[in-house]
Design a protein around this motif. Structure first.
Motif, PDB file in Angstrom:
ATOM      1  N   THR A  50       0.836  -1.200   0.000  1.00 47.02           N
ATOM      2  CA  THR A  50       0.000   0.000   0.000  1.00 47.02           C
ATOM      3  C   THR A  50       0.867   1.244   0.000  1.00 47.02           C
ATOM      4  N   LYS A  51       1.933   1.221   0.767  1.00 47.86           N
ATOM      5  CA  LYS A  51       2.858   2.361   0.806  1.00 47.86           C
ATOM      6  C   LYS A  51       3.396   2.662  -0.590  1.00 47.86           C
ATOM      7  N   ALA A  52       3.709   1.616  -1.351  1.00 44.94           N
ATOM      8  CA  ALA A  52       4.250   1.799  -2.702  1.00 44.94           C
ATOM      9  C   ALA A  52       3.236   2.436  -3.647  1.00 44.94           C
ATOM     10  N   HIS A  53       1.949   2.307  -3.338  1.00 43.77           N
ATOM     11  CA  HIS A  53       0.888   2.838  -4.204  1.00 43.77           C
ATOM     12  C   HIS A  53       0.053   3.903  -3.500  1.00 43.77           C
ATOM     13  N   LEU A  54       0.602   4.526  -2.499  1.00 42.72           N
ATOM     14  CA  LEU A  54      -0.139   5.500  -1.702  1.00 42.72           C
ATOM     15  C   LEU A  54      -0.623   6.683  -2.531  1.00 42.72           C
ATOM     16  N   GLU A  55       0.131   7.028  -3.537  1.00 43.78           N
ATOM     17  CA  GLU A  55      -0.237   8.147  -4.415  1.00 43.78           C
ATOM     18  C   GLU A  55      -1.627   7.940  -5.024  1.00 43.78           C
ATOM     19  N   ASP A  56      -2.006   6.685  -5.237  1.00 45.78           N
ATOM     20  CA  ASP A  56      -3.322   6.379  -5.818  1.00 45.78           C
ATOM     21  C   ASP A  56      -4.470   6.866  -4.937  1.00 45.78           C
ATOM     22  N   TYR A  57      -4.214   7.057  -3.654  1.00 45.31           N
ATOM     23  CA  TYR A  57      -5.253   7.478  -2.712  1.00 45.31           C
ATOM     24  C   TYR A  57      -5.341   8.992  -2.556  1.00 45.31           C
ATOM     25  N   LEU A  58      -4.377   9.700  -3.101  1.00 46.07           N
ATOM     26  CA  LEU A  58      -4.384  11.161  -2.966  1.00 46.07           C
ATOM     27  C   LEU A  58      -5.379  11.790  -3.927  1.00 46.07           C
ATOM     28  N   PRO A  59      -5.994  12.895  -3.525  1.00 44.05           N
ATOM     29  CA  PRO A  59      -6.848  13.627  -4.459  1.00 44.05           C
ATOM     30  C   PRO A  59      -6.032  14.088  -5.664  1.00 44.05           C
ATOM     31  N   GLU A  97      -5.538  16.819  -7.137  1.00 43.53           N
ATOM     32  CA  GLU A  97      -4.734  18.032  -6.995  1.00 43.53           C
ATOM     33  C   GLU A  97      -3.490  17.824  -6.129  1.00 43.53           C
ATOM     34  N   GLU A  98      -3.406  16.709  -5.401  1.00 39.73           N
ATOM     35  CA  GLU A  98      -2.244  16.446  -4.551  1.00 39.73           C
ATOM     36  C   GLU A  98      -1.333  15.357  -5.099  1.00 39.73           C
TER      37      GLU A  98
END
Length: 164
Positions: A105-114, A116-117
């Motif tokens: 999950t840490k490796a793909h955490l960007e997928d959870y960001l809105p 604009e972030e």
């Protein structure tokens, strides 16, 4: 579920949108309902809503930390300010499958960001810090040194990767 609409008979600290209790009941039935739970959590007013914390604690106590449940945790962390850990969480995540899932999950955490972030390292780091806090609480501070120190030898490396 309607954003910025509330039950009128709950205190401000425990405010909840219409449909809250139905979503929580379904979520506790099993993973097939967790996409609905994530949609609900995405609508929560992160500055005022906190009732979901009790639900999230119950969900993880019941189902543990799995590939299916960790996304619910991420959405939950984003749905409120300072999702607190409970004493059972460190023990519930202390197994090879859960730790590996958390690391993935840490490796793909960007997928959870809105949107604009996305690409914002600070936003990603803050979200990860909040996820770690929601599991280990104060022990997650200082790079998780207390957690790593107390980990079984065979998992120390995994914990180090999680807290890096």
């Amino acid at each position: 579920m309607r954003e910025f609409e509330w039950y009128n008979n709950l205190s401000n600290e425990q405010c909840a949108m219409p449909g809250t209790f139905a979503v929580f009941a379904l979520g506790l039935e099993g993973p097939e309902w967790w996409p609905l739970v994530c949609s609900y959590l995405d609508l929560c007013d992160d500055e005022h809503a906190s009732l979901q914390e009790k639900f999230l604690h119950a969900l993880f106590k019941r189902f543990g930390f799995t590939a299916q449940s960790i996304p619910v945790l991420i959405h939950g962390v984003q749905s409120m300010q300072n999702l607190k850990s409970v004493k059972e969480f460190p023990a519930l995540i202390a197994n090879a499958e859960s730790l590996e899932t958390l690391l993935n999950t840490k490796a793909h955490l960007e997928d959870y960001l809105p949107t604009e972030e996305k690409g914002n390292k600070k936003a990603r780091d803050n979200l990860w810090r909040d996820v770690l806090w929601s599991i280990w609480g104060r022990a997650s501070e200082n790079g998780g040194s207390k957690v790593i120190k107390g980990a079984p030898e065979e998992w120390k490396e995994r914990y180090q990767e999680i807290f890096q």
